[in-house]
Design an enzyme around this catalytic site. Sequence first.
Site, short mmCIF file in Angstrom:
data_model
loop_
_atom_site.label_atom_id
_atom_site.label_comp_id
_atom_site.label_asym_id
_atom_site.label_seq_id
_atom_site.Cartn_x
_atom_site.Cartn_y
_atom_site.Cartn_z
N HIS A 107 0.83 -1.19 0.00
CA HIS A 107 0.00 0.00 0.00
C HIS A 107 0.87 1.25 0.00
O HIS A 107 2.09 1.18 0.16
CB HIS A 107 -0.92 0.03 1.22
CG HIS A 107 -2.12 -0.86 1.09
ND1 HIS A 107 -2.07 -2.20 1.37
CD2 HIS A 107 -3.40 -0.60 0.71
CE1 HIS A 107 -3.27 -2.74 1.17
NE2 HIS A 107 -4.08 -1.79 0.77
N LYS A 128 -0.36 4.69 4.77
CA LYS A 128 -1.23 3.73 5.45
C LYS A 128 -0.67 3.43 6.83
O LYS A 128 0.53 3.20 7.00
CB LYS A 128 -1.36 2.44 4.63
CG LYS A 128 -2.38 1.47 5.21
CD LYS A 128 -2.75 0.38 4.22
CE LYS A 128 -3.74 -0.61 4.81
NZ LYS A 128 -5.01 0.03 5.22
#
Length: 270
Positions: free
Chosen positions: A157, A161
């Site tokens: 990600h 995050k």
Amino acid sequence: MTRLRIVVAGAGGRMGAANIRAVAAHPGVELVGALDRPGAAALGKDAGMLIGLETLGVTLTDDTEAALSGADAIIDFTAPAASVALAQAAARHGLVHIIGTTGCSEADDAAIAAAGAAGARIVKSGNFSPGVVTLAALVEKAARALADYDVEVLEMHHNQKVDAPSGTALMLGEAAAKGRHIALKDHSVRVRDGHTGPREVGSIGFATLRGGNVIGDHTVILAGASERIELSHRAQDRSIFANGAVRAALWAKAQPPGFYSMADVLGLND
């Protein structure tokens, strides 16, 4: 036909923006409220103007009760504590509550499920992409059929995050564990460092990567003695999650109060 009246929580964030766009674009729903945390920079701004659309006449607020007045549903991609509080509010008002929040503890999940039993229509998922939910169903079947293959879940990600492994990775791990009739919490391996010794038979491993602006890449590897199967999903736009959340809200409105998953929405549990 009366449109479903939706409040977007976490409206000032990336997923909040995607959710506002999805609600604004769907003919069957209407944005009636936008929530953000106290002190957020976006408070007081029009939800449409905030994301580059025309004025929607909905101002971002941190007043939950005011935002929920006249609403039918909440779309909530926020933080665990906020989602628990919103679930309890949804139960009080008999609302649909769509939860894409990740990083929830067992206690958080229990409180959210209790809100479903108390009158809310809750759909909670680690991922609202129809493709990812279908992938989880395939992972469950593959893990069951290939019971002696090692299972590893790889995810990447963007660099902002804050939780790891991702909710989607855990969802895929849960699917593999379900296929093996085991509890993920007793068999997951989250970290490998140093002299670890041989891989424990029956474990489900997780590897986490973070960098750039990656929306979400997930691969489940089933490794046997002579072959390897890889089941993958790559998100190219956050709209897949937002559109899935709107779809879930419309589905949940017709359901009795309770706690549901995106697999229920797609009919994969029928």
